[in-house]
Structures are given as structure tokens and as C-alpha cells.
Scaffold this motif. Structure first.
Motif, PDB file in Angstrom:
ATOM      1  N   GLU A  71       0.806  -1.197   0.000  1.00 26.56           N
ATOM      2  CA  GLU A  71       0.000   0.000   0.000  1.00 26.56           C
ATOM      3  C   GLU A  71       0.851   1.264   0.000  1.00 26.56           C
ATOM      4  O   GLU A  71       0.357   2.348  -0.285  1.00 26.56           O
ATOM      5  CB  GLU A  71      -0.936   0.007   1.222  1.00 26.56           C
ATOM      6  N   GLY A  72       2.162   1.136   0.315  1.00 24.15           N
ATOM      7  CA  GLY A  72       3.036   2.296   0.258  1.00 24.15           C
ATOM      8  C   GLY A  72       3.297   2.788  -1.153  1.00 24.15           C
ATOM      9  O   GLY A  72       3.706   3.937  -1.348  1.00 24.15           O
ATOM     10  N   LEU A  73       3.083   1.929  -2.173  1.00 23.43           N
ATOM     11  CA  LEU A  73       3.271   2.370  -3.551  1.00 23.43           C
ATOM     12  C   LEU A  73       2.163   3.304  -4.024  1.00 23.43           C
ATOM     13  O   LEU A  73       2.360   4.060  -4.967  1.00 23.43           O
ATOM     14  CB  LEU A  73       3.332   1.160  -4.482  1.00 23.43           C
ATOM     15  N   LEU A  74       1.000   3.254  -3.368  1.00 24.94           N
ATOM     16  CA  LEU A  74      -0.086   4.134  -3.783  1.00 24.94           C
ATOM     17  C   LEU A  74       0.241   5.594  -3.513  1.00 24.94           C
ATOM     18  O   LEU A  74       0.156   6.419  -4.426  1.00 24.94           O
ATOM     19  CB  LEU A  74      -1.386   3.720  -3.094  1.00 24.94           C
ATOM     20  N   ALA A  79      -6.474   7.103 -16.438  1.00 22.30           N
ATOM     21  CA  ALA A  79      -6.109   6.905 -17.840  1.00 22.30           C
ATOM     22  C   ALA A  79      -5.166   5.721 -17.989  1.00 22.30           C
ATOM     23  O   ALA A  79      -5.282   4.931 -18.939  1.00 22.30           O
ATOM     24  CB  ALA A  79      -5.466   8.177 -18.393  1.00 22.30           C
ATOM     25  N   LEU A  80      -4.233   5.576 -17.044  1.00 19.55           N
ATOM     26  CA  LEU A  80      -3.311   4.443 -17.090  1.00 19.55           C
ATOM     27  C   LEU A  80      -4.033   3.131 -16.818  1.00 19.55           C
ATOM     28  O   LEU A  80      -3.623   2.076 -17.324  1.00 19.55           O
ATOM     29  CB  LEU A  80      -2.191   4.646 -16.064  1.00 19.55           C
ATOM     30  N   SER A  81      -5.124   3.180 -16.044  1.00 22.11           N
ATOM     31  CA  SER A  81      -5.849   1.945 -15.716  1.00 22.11           C
ATOM     32  C   SER A  81      -6.559   1.338 -16.916  1.00 22.11           C
ATOM     33  O   SER A  81      -6.984   0.183 -16.858  1.00 22.11           O
ATOM     34  CB  SER A  81      -6.878   2.234 -14.612  1.00 22.11           C
ATOM     35  N   ARG A  82      -6.686   2.080 -18.010  1.00 23.83           N
ATOM     36  CA  ARG A  82      -7.351   1.560 -19.203  1.00 23.83           C
ATOM     37  C   ARG A  82      -6.369   0.939 -20.192  1.00 23.83           C
ATOM     38  O   ARG A  82      -6.757   0.615 -21.315  1.00 23.83           O
ATOM     39  CB  ARG A  82      -8.146   2.678 -19.889  1.00 23.83           C
ATOM     40  N   THR A  83      -5.123   0.784 -19.804  1.00 23.13           N
ATOM     41  CA  THR A  83      -4.124   0.208 -20.689  1.00 23.13           C
ATOM     42  C   THR A  83      -4.095  -1.316 -20.539  1.00 23.13           C
ATOM     43  O   THR A  83      -4.599  -1.888 -19.561  1.00 23.13           O
ATOM     44  CB  THR A  83      -2.738   0.781 -20.372  1.00 23.13           C
ATOM     45  N   ARG A  84      -3.493  -1.967 -21.520  1.00 28.27           N
ATOM     46  CA  ARG A  84      -3.406  -3.429 -21.490  1.00 28.27           C
ATOM     47  C   ARG A  84      -2.478  -3.916 -20.384  1.00 28.27           C
ATOM     48  O   ARG A  84      -2.676  -5.008 -19.840  1.00 28.27           O
ATOM     49  CB  ARG A  84      -2.899  -3.936 -22.843  1.00 28.27           C
ATOM     50  N   LEU A  85      -1.467  -3.110 -20.046  1.00 28.88           N
ATOM     51  CA  LEU A  85      -0.542  -3.514 -18.989  1.00 28.88           C
ATOM     52  C   LEU A  85      -1.271  -3.649 -17.662  1.00 28.88           C
ATOM     53  O   LEU A  85      -1.075  -4.625 -16.926  1.00 28.88           O
ATOM     54  CB  LEU A  85       0.595  -2.498 -18.878  1.00 28.88           C
ATOM     55  N   VAL A  86      -2.134  -2.703 -17.347  1.00 32.28           N
ATOM     56  CA  VAL A  86      -2.887  -2.771 -16.099  1.00 32.28           C
ATOM     57  C   VAL A  86      -3.888  -3.923 -16.140  1.00 32.28           C
ATOM     58  O   VAL A  86      -4.105  -4.605 -15.128  1.00 32.28           O
ATOM     59  CB  VAL A  86      -3.579  -1.423 -15.836  1.00 32.28           C
ATOM     60  N   GLY A 141       4.049   3.084  -9.640  1.00 30.04           N
ATOM     61  CA  GLY A 141       5.075   3.077  -8.594  1.00 30.04           C
ATOM     62  C   GLY A 141       6.288   2.244  -8.972  1.00 30.04           C
ATOM     63  O   GLY A 141       7.431   2.649  -8.736  1.00 30.04           O
ATOM     64  N   VAL A 142       6.039   1.079  -9.580  1.00 27.39           N
ATOM     65  CA  VAL A 142       7.168   0.229 -10.007  1.00 27.39           C
ATOM     66  C   VAL A 142       7.967   0.919 -11.105  1.00 27.39           C
ATOM     67  O   VAL A 142       9.219   0.944 -11.074  1.00 27.39           O
ATOM     68  CB  VAL A 142       6.643  -1.137 -10.472  1.00 27.39           C
ATOM     69  N   LEU A 143       7.286   1.494 -12.094  1.00 25.21           N
ATOM     70  CA  LEU A 143       7.994   2.159 -13.196  1.00 25.21           C
ATOM     71  C   LEU A 143       8.763   3.379 -12.716  1.00 25.21           C
ATOM     72  O   LEU A 143       9.925   3.600 -13.121  1.00 25.21           O
ATOM     73  CB  LEU A 143       6.993   2.553 -14.281  1.00 25.21           C
ATOM     74  N   LEU A 144       8.145   4.189 -11.848  1.00 21.24           N
ATOM     75  CA  LEU A 144       8.830   5.384 -11.353  1.00 21.24           C
ATOM     76  C   LEU A 144      10.019   5.010 -10.469  1.00 21.24           C
ATOM     77  O   LEU A 144      11.075   5.652 -10.536  1.00 21.24           O
ATOM     78  CB  LEU A 144       7.846   6.257 -10.585  1.00 21.24           C
ATOM     79  N   SER A 145       9.841   3.982  -9.623  1.00 17.02           N
ATOM     80  CA  SER A 145      10.966   3.544  -8.788  1.00 17.02           C
ATOM     81  C   SER A 145      12.113   3.012  -9.647  1.00 17.02           C
ATOM     82  O   SER A 145      13.287   3.281  -9.366  1.00 17.02           O
ATOM     83  CB  SER A 145      10.497   2.464  -7.811  1.00 17.02           C
ATOM     84  N   VAL A 205      15.857  -3.126 -10.023  1.00 15.03           N
ATOM     85  CA  VAL A 205      14.864  -2.621  -9.071  1.00 15.03           C
ATOM     86  C   VAL A 205      13.455  -3.028  -9.493  1.00 15.03           C
ATOM     87  O   VAL A 205      12.630  -3.421  -8.657  1.00 15.03           O
ATOM     88  CB  VAL A 205      14.987  -1.095  -8.947  1.00 15.03           C
ATOM     89  N   GLY A 206      13.151  -2.962 -10.800  1.00 12.42           N
ATOM     90  CA  GLY A 206      11.836  -3.388 -11.255  1.00 12.42           C
ATOM     91  C   GLY A 206      11.586  -4.859 -10.983  1.00 12.42           C
ATOM     92  O   GLY A 206      10.496  -5.251 -10.525  1.00 12.42           O
ATOM     93  N   ALA A 207      12.592  -5.703 -11.261  1.00 11.60           N
ATOM     94  CA  ALA A 207      12.437  -7.135 -10.985  1.00 11.60           C
ATOM     95  C   ALA A 207      12.298  -7.405  -9.493  1.00 11.60           C
ATOM     96  O   ALA A 207      11.511  -8.267  -9.075  1.00 11.60           O
ATOM     97  CB  ALA A 207      13.630  -7.901 -11.554  1.00 11.60           C
TER      98      ALA A 207
END
Length: 313
Positions: free
Chosen positions: A2-5, A49-56, A95-99, A116-118
């Protein structure tokens, strides 16, 4: 997780603050709160807007991703902002992409972003696996009491629907939630056989199929099956004792396996972050081949150890 939110919301708010400051440049000095609210709204709009992508969509289709999204939605900040599960998954991805991007800028190498992403993705999967193991232990610990409660309720003349509702209302924990959902299904008109089948599928414990068969037989014949339920309660208690004993006896072996399997991965990741010479060697075909072979052998050893331990357990 929940800290990534808040991390994703804050980073997106900083990105969108430049646009918000343009519209607030001519406002009075006391408009800082309005600027912050505007930036937060734009950050949430970016998450939607990001939530409508295929990745999400792919993240939500995975077990660890959907579990992390539900956990983030239950956080106080998410409830206050009215964040939906798809927006929470978008915040997780952001959060993962920005980190990862910040790690690449900090260590001045794109390999740091990959490491870091992995690591963050592995952390999400590890938390989900630990949560599933914890829920299974809690469910196993609840089952003896549930068997006895069902036995008392059905022996007192209650119907199957009334007994299931009683268990869902008076017990606490993951197993009680499963019985509460079964009671709701029965109220909504689902047949008893279908509701019991769904109950057996949701209860991730040994003997769930036996419990389902006993409930169906009790419903069809009217027999409370008191002795069978009490014996099942005693067997569930003994199984819980055996599993706790097995965990205690194999604790040192499990710890050794985790250390041996994780040590090469941690060493490779650490050297990738802090050693320029290792980074140069890793970018060569020979270096990548050696690391790939080492990771493959480590994975094979882990799979063999898991198979042996599953056979023993």
C-alpha cells in the motif's frame, strides 16, 4: 504494497503540478491548498487513464497483481480518495515504473532500473504467496471450531441454510467469510449442491470435499451427522498439530534453502547496482550467458528441493 499508492500519487502530482501552477499563477497567496487539490485530481485522472491500458489489465489478471490492488484499495488513503481496483493497479504499475526510473537515474545505468523493477515485482509475488500461506494456516486453525459449530447447530434442528448462516455470523476469519458467502448464495436462490460445490472450491484445506459431501447428505436425508462432524473436528486438530510439528522440524532446512537460493540472486543484483566492472561484464554476451546459466541451475535446484519437500510433507 500500500506504500506504492502514495508514492505513485505523489510522483504523478509532482508531474502534473507544473500544469496546475500555470492556472494558479495569478491566484492569491492563499491558494496553495487549491493548487495541491488540483494536482491531486490530475494525478488521479492520470491513474484512471493508465488503468485503461493493457498492462494494467494484465496485472489485474494475475493473482499477485489483483491481490496487491485489493490491498491498496483497503488502505485509508485509497478509501479517502475513492480509488477503484483498476486505479490501484495503475498506481502499482506507476510506482514500479517510477521507482525503476529513479534507480536508473541514481545509479546512472539502465541495469539498475531492470534490477529494481524485478525486485519490486518479486516482492509483490512474495507478499501474495506469504498472504496465501497465512490465510491457509488461519483457515486450518478455524476448521475444528467450524466443524463443532455445524454439529451443534444441525443437531439442534436447524436446517443447512440456518446452520451455515450461524457459522458465518458467529465465527471469525477466512473460513467464516466463505460460509457467509455460501449463506448469501443460498438466500439469493442458488441451489444447495452448487453452493456447497463453491464452498469446497473456496476452502483451501484438506477435507473440504468430505465436508461438502457431508453437507449435501445432511441436506438430502435430514440427518445432522453429529458424529461425523465431531470426528472431522478431531482429525482437523490432529492434522494441525502434525503440520505445526513438521514446520518446527523443517524450519532450519527451509531457512537454508531460502538462503542458498536467494544468495546468488541478491549478489548479482547488488553487484549490478554498485560495481561498474560487473556491469560492463554483464553487458557482454559471455556475461549474460553465464548469469543466465547460473540462474537456470538455481531455478532447477529450487524446483527439485520443492518437489522433495512436497513429497515429504
Amino acid at each position: 504494497m500500500e506504500g506504492l499508492l502514495p508514492l505513485a500519487v505523489c510522483c504523478l502530482a509532482l508531474v502534473s503540478s507544473s500544469l496546475a501552477l500555470r492556472s494558479a499563477s495569478e491566484t492569491p497567496p492563499g491558494a496553495a491548498g487549491r493548487v495541491a487539490r488540483l494536482a491531486t485530481r490530475r494525478a488521479l485522472a492520470a491513474l484512471r487513464a493508465l488503468s485503461r491500458t493493457r498492462l494494467v489489465d494484465w496485472v489485474l489478471s494475475t493473482g499477485p497483481g489483483s491481490a496487491a490492488a485489493r490491498e491498496m484499495c483497503s488502505a485509508p488513503l485509497a478509501r479517502g480518495l475513492g480509488v477503484a481496483p483498476d486505479a490501484a493497479a495503475a498506481a502499482l504499475v506507476a510506482g514500479v515504473l517510477l521507482s525503476s526510473a529513479l534507480a536508473g537515474l541514481l545509479f546512472l545505468t539502465p541495469l539498475a532500473s531492470i534490477v529494481v523493477g524485478a525486485a519490486l515485482c518479486a516482492l509483490v509475488a512474495a507478499r501474495d504467496a506469504a498472504g496465501r500461506r497465512r490465510r491457509r494456516r488461519e483457515t486450518l486453525a478455524e476448521m475444528p471450531g467450524i466443524y463443532r459449530t455445524l454439529s451443534v447447530a444441525m443437531a439442534s434442528g436447524q436446517t443447512l441454510a440456518q446452520a451455515v448462516e450461524y457459522v458465518g455470523a458467529h465465527e471469525r476469519g477466512p473460513a467464516a467469510e466463505v460460509f457467509a458467502r455460501m449463506s448469501l448464495r443460498l438466500r439469493c436462490g442458488v441451489s444447495t449442491e452448487d453452493a456447497v460445490a463453491l464452498l469446497a472450491g473456496e476452502l483451501d484445506v484438506p477435507g473440504s470435499q468430505l465436508l461438502a459431501a457431508a453437507l449435501v447428505i445432511s441436506h438430502r436425508t435430514g440427518s445432522p451427522l453429529r458424529d461425523l462432524l465431531l470426528r472431522s473436528a478431531r482429525l482437523a486438530e490432529r492434522q494441525g498439530e502434525f503440520e505445526r510439528m513438521l514446520v518446527v522440524r523443517t524450519a532450519q532446512v527451509r531457512l537454508s534453502v531460502r538462503i542458498v537460493c536467494l544468495l546468488p540472486v541478491v549478489m548479482v543484483g547488488t553487484l549490478t547496482l554498485v560495481s561498474p566492472d560487473f556491469q560492463q561484464g554483464l553487458l557482454t554476451p559471455v556475461g549474460m550467458g553465464c548469469v543466465a546459466v547460473a540462474m537456470g541451475l538455481d531455478g532447477v535446484a529450487l524446483a527439485l528441493i520443492r518437489r522433495i519437500m512436497r513429497g515429504v510433507g
